[in-house]
Design an enzyme around this catalytic site. Structure first.
Site, PDB file in Angstrom:
ATOM      1  N   PRO A  88       0.854  -1.411  -0.132  1.00 30.92           N
ATOM      2  CA  PRO A  88      -0.124  -0.029  -0.047  1.00 30.92           C
ATOM      3  C   PRO A  88       0.899   1.217   0.015  1.00 30.92           C
ATOM      4  O   PRO A  88       0.604   2.235  -0.215  1.00 30.92           O
ATOM      5  CB  PRO A  88      -0.798  -0.036   1.288  1.00 30.92           C
ATOM      6  CG  PRO A  88      -0.684  -1.389   1.654  1.00 30.92           C
ATOM      7  CD  PRO A  88       0.540  -1.977   1.045  1.00 30.92           C
ATOM      8  N   GLU A 115       2.495  -8.127   8.731  1.00 32.88           N
ATOM      9  CA  GLU A 115       2.140  -6.495   8.595  1.00 32.88           C
ATOM     10  C   GLU A 115       3.502  -5.833   7.663  1.00 32.88           C
ATOM     11  O   GLU A 115       3.393  -4.677   7.890  1.00 32.88           O
ATOM     12  CB  GLU A 115       2.670  -6.231  10.351  1.00 32.88           C
ATOM     13  CG  GLU A 115       1.454  -6.809  11.302  1.00 32.88           C
ATOM     14  CD  GLU A 115       0.102  -6.495  10.764  1.00 32.88           C
ATOM     15  OE1 GLU A 115      -0.725  -7.228  10.532  1.00 32.88           O
ATOM     16  OE2 GLU A 115      -0.152  -5.231  10.340  1.00 32.88           O
ATOM     17  N   ARG A 152      -1.944  -8.890 -20.746  1.00 36.28           N
ATOM     18  CA  ARG A 152      -2.681  -8.721 -21.635  1.00 36.28           C
ATOM     19  C   ARG A 152      -2.189  -7.630 -22.974  1.00 36.28           C
ATOM     20  O   ARG A 152      -2.893  -7.858 -23.911  1.00 36.28           O
ATOM     21  CB  ARG A 152      -3.960  -8.122 -21.234  1.00 36.28           C
ATOM     22  CG  ARG A 152      -4.886  -8.860 -20.239  1.00 36.28           C
ATOM     23  CD  ARG A 152      -6.107  -7.985 -19.861  1.00 36.28           C
ATOM     24  NE  ARG A 152      -7.039  -8.049 -20.905  1.00 36.28           N
ATOM     25  CZ  ARG A 152      -7.312  -6.847 -21.558  1.00 36.28           C
ATOM     26  NH1 ARG A 152      -6.421  -5.696 -21.161  1.00 36.28           N
ATOM     27  NH2 ARG A 152      -8.143  -6.593 -22.330  1.00 36.28           N
ATOM     28  N   ASP A 167      -8.481  -1.285 -25.333  1.00 29.06           N
ATOM     29  CA  ASP A 167      -8.936  -1.209 -24.147  1.00 29.06           C
ATOM     30  C   ASP A 167      -9.214   0.567 -23.771  1.00 29.06           C
ATOM     31  O   ASP A 167      -8.355   1.358 -24.120  1.00 29.06           O
ATOM     32  CB  ASP A 167      -7.638  -1.547 -22.983  1.00 29.06           C
ATOM     33  CG  ASP A 167      -7.648  -2.829 -22.811  1.00 29.06           C
ATOM     34  OD1 ASP A 167      -8.664  -3.557 -23.149  1.00 29.06           O
ATOM     35  OD2 ASP A 167      -6.686  -3.465 -22.270  1.00 29.06           O
TER      36      ASP A 167
END
Ligand SMILES: Nc1nonc1C(=O)N1CCN(Cc2ccccn2)CC1
Length: 245
Positions: A88, A115, A152, A167
């Site tokens: 994150p 963690e 992709r 896309d």
């Protein structure tokens, strides 16, 4: 293209690889995926890979030695591949970065658990990437998200060559237009007649107009990053006028 994933849950990776675009990519030999389990590099009898944080605090951290050894093994097998840590705290993954990654020979993805990881591992990490501002249980899903988005983009991987190029986000950052298929009437709602007209230039214009309108309505931040041509500005004005009617 070769992906090396460092994870204590290799089955989470291989299980997903059996199906879909990544499975087909492996079968076609367009991608190779290898996993490295830090437990195999742990120097104690219990194959321990986590320990309590110095300074106290909740939860456990991944220890540096098994991770560093797994990274070294992955580097030896995938020379030159950048080591990316999914977390994150990373920079936000966008389609522009996905397209850049599609141009490299290989990637080494570090999927953390617990963690987090001992900070000293980051000396061997080239970049941290986040798939979004939320906290998952581990880095395996983010690694699969990055891998699938990159795979992709590889030529020959998708059935219909255009689909990756078409896309929505690949189309210079616009949201996708509406799509319809049979039956022509669903719940009394008909397919827009332009799509049945066979006039491909008109259809292309309509789809661009819909993408511009939707992007303006739902993601003005994305539209702000795009310089509109005179035609696109006119299409968007017409869209807004029709919408206002
Ligand atoms: N969002 C995301 N985009 O990439 N990864 C995530 C994500 O939520 N996770 C869950 C926690 N993991 C372990 C962890 C915990 C704290 C600090 C660093 N690492 C990493 C992967």
């Amino acid at each position: 293209m070769r992906f090396d994933i460092i994870t204590i849950f290799p089955e989470l990776i291989h299980g997903y690889l059996r199906e879909g675009v990544l499975g087909r990519g492996q079968a076609k030999g367009l991608i190779q995926v290898h996993t490295w389990n830090p437990r195999d590099f742990s120097d104690n009898a219990y194959r321990r890979v986590d320990d309590r944080p110095f300074g106290g605090g909740p939860g456990m951290l991944m220890m540096a030695p098994p991770l560093l050894a797994a990274i070294a093994a992955a580097r030896a097998a995938n020379p030159g591949a950048p080591v990316l840590y999914l977390s994150p705290q990373g920079q936000r993954l966008q389609q522009s970065a996905v397209q850049d990654f599609a141009g490299v020979e290989g990637l080494i993805l570090l999927a953390g658990r617990y963690e987090g990881i001992d900070e000293r591992v980051l000396a061997e990490v080239d970049a941290e990437w986040s798939i979004g501002d939320y906290v998952l249980a581990g880095g395996e899903l983010p690694a699969l998200v990055l891998m699938e988005a990159v795979a992709r983009q590889l030529p020959g991987l998708l059935g219909h060559a255009d689909s990756a190029a078409e896309d929505s986000f690949a189309d210079a950052g616009l949201l996708d237009c509406p799509h319809y298929t049979r039956p022509e009437v669903v719940g009394g709602k008909k397919v827009p007649e332009v799509l049945l007209s066979g006039d491909h230039a008109r259809i292309r214009r309509w789809r661009l107009q819909q993408s511009l309108g939707r992007t303006a309505e739902r993601r003005p931040d994305v539209l702000a990053q795009r310089v509109l041509s005179a035609q696109e500005q006119q299409l968007l004005e017409d869209y807004r006028r029709q919408d206002g009617e």
